[in-house]
Write a protein that holds these residues in place. Sequence first.
Motif, mmCIF file in Angstrom:
data_model
loop_
_atom_site.group_PDB
_atom_site.id
_atom_site.type_symbol
_atom_site.label_atom_id
_atom_site.label_comp_id
_atom_site.label_asym_id
_atom_site.label_seq_id
_atom_site.Cartn_x
_atom_site.Cartn_y
_atom_site.Cartn_z
ATOM 1 N N ALA A 270 36.622 -60.546 -19.040
ATOM 2 C CA ALA A 270 36.287 -61.955 -19.276
ATOM 3 C C ALA A 270 37.375 -62.917 -18.806
ATOM 4 O O ALA A 270 37.103 -64.103 -18.590
ATOM 5 N N ARG A 271 38.599 -62.433 -18.626
ATOM 6 C CA ARG A 271 39.706 -63.320 -18.210
ATOM 7 C C ARG A 271 39.437 -63.998 -16.872
ATOM 8 O O ARG A 271 39.973 -65.074 -16.585
ATOM 9 N N HIS A 272 38.592 -63.379 -16.045
ATOM 10 C CA HIS A 272 38.316 -63.963 -14.725
ATOM 11 C C HIS A 272 37.492 -65.243 -14.826
ATOM 12 O O HIS A 272 37.359 -65.973 -13.854
ATOM 13 N N GLU A 273 36.935 -65.501 -16.023
ATOM 14 C CA GLU A 273 36.168 -66.739 -16.232
ATOM 15 C C GLU A 273 37.047 -67.862 -16.790
ATOM 16 O O GLU A 273 36.598 -68.990 -16.953
ATOM 17 N N PRO A 275 40.141 -70.695 -17.020
ATOM 18 C CA PRO A 275 40.666 -71.639 -16.019
ATOM 19 C C PRO A 275 42.126 -71.388 -15.644
ATOM 20 O O PRO A 275 42.678 -72.084 -14.814
ATOM 21 N N TYR A 276 42.782 -70.401 -16.286
ATOM 22 C CA TYR A 276 44.198 -70.143 -16.047
ATOM 23 C C TYR A 276 44.415 -68.685 -15.644
ATOM 24 O O TYR A 276 43.587 -67.821 -15.899
ATOM 25 N N GLU A 277 45.608 -68.424 -15.096
ATOM 26 C CA GLU A 277 46.007 -67.047 -14.799
ATOM 27 C C GLU A 277 46.425 -66.345 -16.094
ATOM 28 O O GLU A 277 47.172 -66.909 -16.897
ATOM 29 N N THR A 278 45.932 -65.121 -16.307
ATOM 30 C CA THR A 278 46.398 -64.291 -17.426
ATOM 31 C C THR A 278 46.731 -62.915 -16.873
ATOM 32 O O THR A 278 46.102 -62.460 -15.920
ATOM 33 N N ASP A 279 47.736 -62.264 -17.484
ATOM 34 C CA ASP A 279 48.089 -60.928 -16.987
ATOM 35 C C ASP A 279 48.126 -59.895 -18.100
ATOM 36 O O ASP A 279 48.602 -58.782 -17.900
ATOM 37 N N GLY A 280 47.615 -60.249 -19.282
ATOM 38 C CA GLY A 280 47.594 -59.266 -20.358
ATOM 39 C C GLY A 280 47.284 -59.892 -21.702
ATOM 40 O O GLY A 280 46.814 -61.028 -21.791
ATOM 41 N N VAL A 281 47.556 -59.120 -22.752
ATOM 42 C CA VAL A 281 47.335 -59.562 -24.134
ATOM 43 C C VAL A 281 48.632 -59.318 -24.901
ATOM 44 O O VAL A 281 49.277 -58.279 -24.733
ATOM 45 N N VAL A 282 49.025 -60.283 -25.732
ATOM 46 C CA VAL A 282 50.179 -60.097 -26.612
ATOM 47 C C VAL A 282 49.658 -59.761 -28.004
ATOM 48 O O VAL A 282 48.831 -60.488 -28.555
ATOM 49 N N VAL A 283 50.129 -58.637 -28.548
ATOM 50 C CA VAL A 283 49.725 -58.191 -29.886
ATOM 51 C C VAL A 283 50.914 -58.401 -30.817
ATOM 52 O O VAL A 283 52.020 -57.929 -30.536
ATOM 53 N N PHE A 309 47.399 -55.880 -18.223
ATOM 54 C CA PHE A 309 46.201 -55.460 -17.501
ATOM 55 C C PHE A 309 46.621 -54.683 -16.255
ATOM 56 O O PHE A 309 47.713 -54.901 -15.718
ATOM 57 N N LYS A 310 45.754 -53.808 -15.814
ATOM 58 C CA LYS A 310 46.071 -52.969 -14.662
ATOM 59 C C LYS A 310 46.460 -53.840 -13.470
ATOM 60 O O LYS A 310 45.777 -54.803 -13.132
#
Length: 664
Positions: A270-273, A275-283, A309-310
Amino acid sequence: MNIEQQITQLRDELRQHNYNYYVLDNPTISDYDFDIKLKELQALEEAHPEFYDANSPTLRVGGEVTKNFKTVVHAHRMYSLDNSYSLEDLKDWETRIKKLVDGDVQYTCELKYDGASINLTYKNGALVQAVTRGDGVQGDDVTANVKTINSVPLQLKPPFPEQFEIRGEIVLPFDGFNKMNEERIANGEEPYRNPRNTASGSLKLQDSAEVAKRPLDCLLYGLVGSNFNFTTQFESLERARQMGFKAPKESKLCNTIDEVFEFINHWDHARHELPYETDGVVVKVNSLYQQEELGFTAKAPRWAIAYKFKAEQVSTVLNEITYQVGRTGAITPVANLEPVELAGTIVKRASLHNADQIEKLDIRVGDTVYVEKGGEIIPKIIAVNLEERPVDSKPTEYITNCPECNTPLERIEGEAKHYCPNYNGCNPQIIGRIQHYISRKAMDIEGLGGETVALLVNAGLISNFADLYELTKEDILPLDRMAEKSADNLIAGIEASKQIPFERVLFAIGIRFVGETVAKKLAQHYKSIDALQNASIEELVNVDEIGTKIAESVVDFFSNEENQKIISRLKSYGVQLEISAEKLANQTNKLEGNIFVVSGVFYQVSRTDLKKLIEDNGGKVSSSISSKTNYVVAGDKMGPSKKEKAEKIGVEIISEEDFLLMIK
């Protein structure tokens, strides 16, 4: 209504409209009407300068020019995060956490936005300072530029703490980035490569009016301080939103690691939808109390982890292998590639690490190779496409001599890298050691950068870092691009470095394997360079967390006659080579040989100060109870399982008052 009331009312109205538009994405006024009100306020402020407000909405357009960005030490260090790449990594992290804290653990999951980290300071609801992450210990003051970003509130909505910090990412949304590039292409200019680097570069523009033209956004995720009325990370995000911050709502509260992984799997697609660049999740561990219990390692919080993310992969051709010499003499092979776009940047080079890695992958010049960004930062070759290998391909033969000074290379048994042993005659080693000495975490010499160090060495003005203290303004003025003011700043920066404390000087002199944390340990134990210089391998190994490899490296360093001369010279110039008398006055050996575990909530001193008191008095702080633990300092709300474990193995439990009496 008098003039002051009119100005105040207009400011409040415009702030609310700005918040509705840029934070809530729900405008309640047309752009035209907003501009009319803004012009009305500008006219009133110009006519009545006595009502000036540094955080007025009219100042969003910028105009302040900053020639040099002031370096600011962070009140609370901005740590980096440990990375994970699989469910197994996350489960291992959870296992470590549950050994250290009592009770159930919840997690807050937040998207990891790819931008430029920022730390904002607010006093009485007003933005007073914005500082970049820098090296985590100190960064650059970019307040004037950050004030132009519309989603950064200049004045908060009450209630708010009297003073606090909040952290986040300055990002450049895809739409804004694409429009900027369309304009650049239309003007015949080179387009920007990626949103992240463009956002980061924007913060260091000298003219804030230019920054104001860029559609930057600010996403906040971490309140810092101790005077808050909430107890969890998830609550803190909601509180930030109430004060007017743009804290993304994609965050989620999870009760198990499996729920965390569901969140990760969803956003990996879903990150591709967004409006910003994301490269992972912070837990993050949700409970702030548990976060405090877990604390930090030397580099990262124990209570948070980044799932990456890969990484994107591309294939390209390996044109040549070259070799670089580091400051320790270590040789690093570098793959020179056919330029290829990867994760928004053009990649031309990648590290090959060492001879073993080349042999393992059987990498050869002319090969088609697969490249990815390790942690999406450093490009690395992960495989070779053997089907594309040229028929005349030959195996790579690792070099036997230094590429800079031609000295035969050595390889220490048990180590992966080759080394050039020409310590005092190999130029990249000399330059690298001096560059390390002047770096931010070491001596932090203002006015002196890596390129200038190379110029000074190549001009024959210096050959080691002690030579810096004999430089004169007349020596450096003839250097390329060295103006009079730059020369003055450089000499002043070198003079100021004489006040840097001993532990950082010890890190700066570049003993192999002695990083920041080890330097601090050795400085605290030996108190002076003289005592350390006379220590044997056996004595060093008895110091907490110092192994044989470090001990041998320290003894080797000080047995070198050239190093002894340099240390002697540093001493004569007034560099701090012992812990100051003032600092020593607050240190004792009362707790030497004792290991403490700190658990619970404390009232007379903070948990951080309590741990510092233990270390200042010669004790060691551990995060978990074991048979080696001598005391558990128990505060209010100490976890029942910790209490049970301490009682079971016979560890003495003492109160905050008992501890303070021990060191009185």
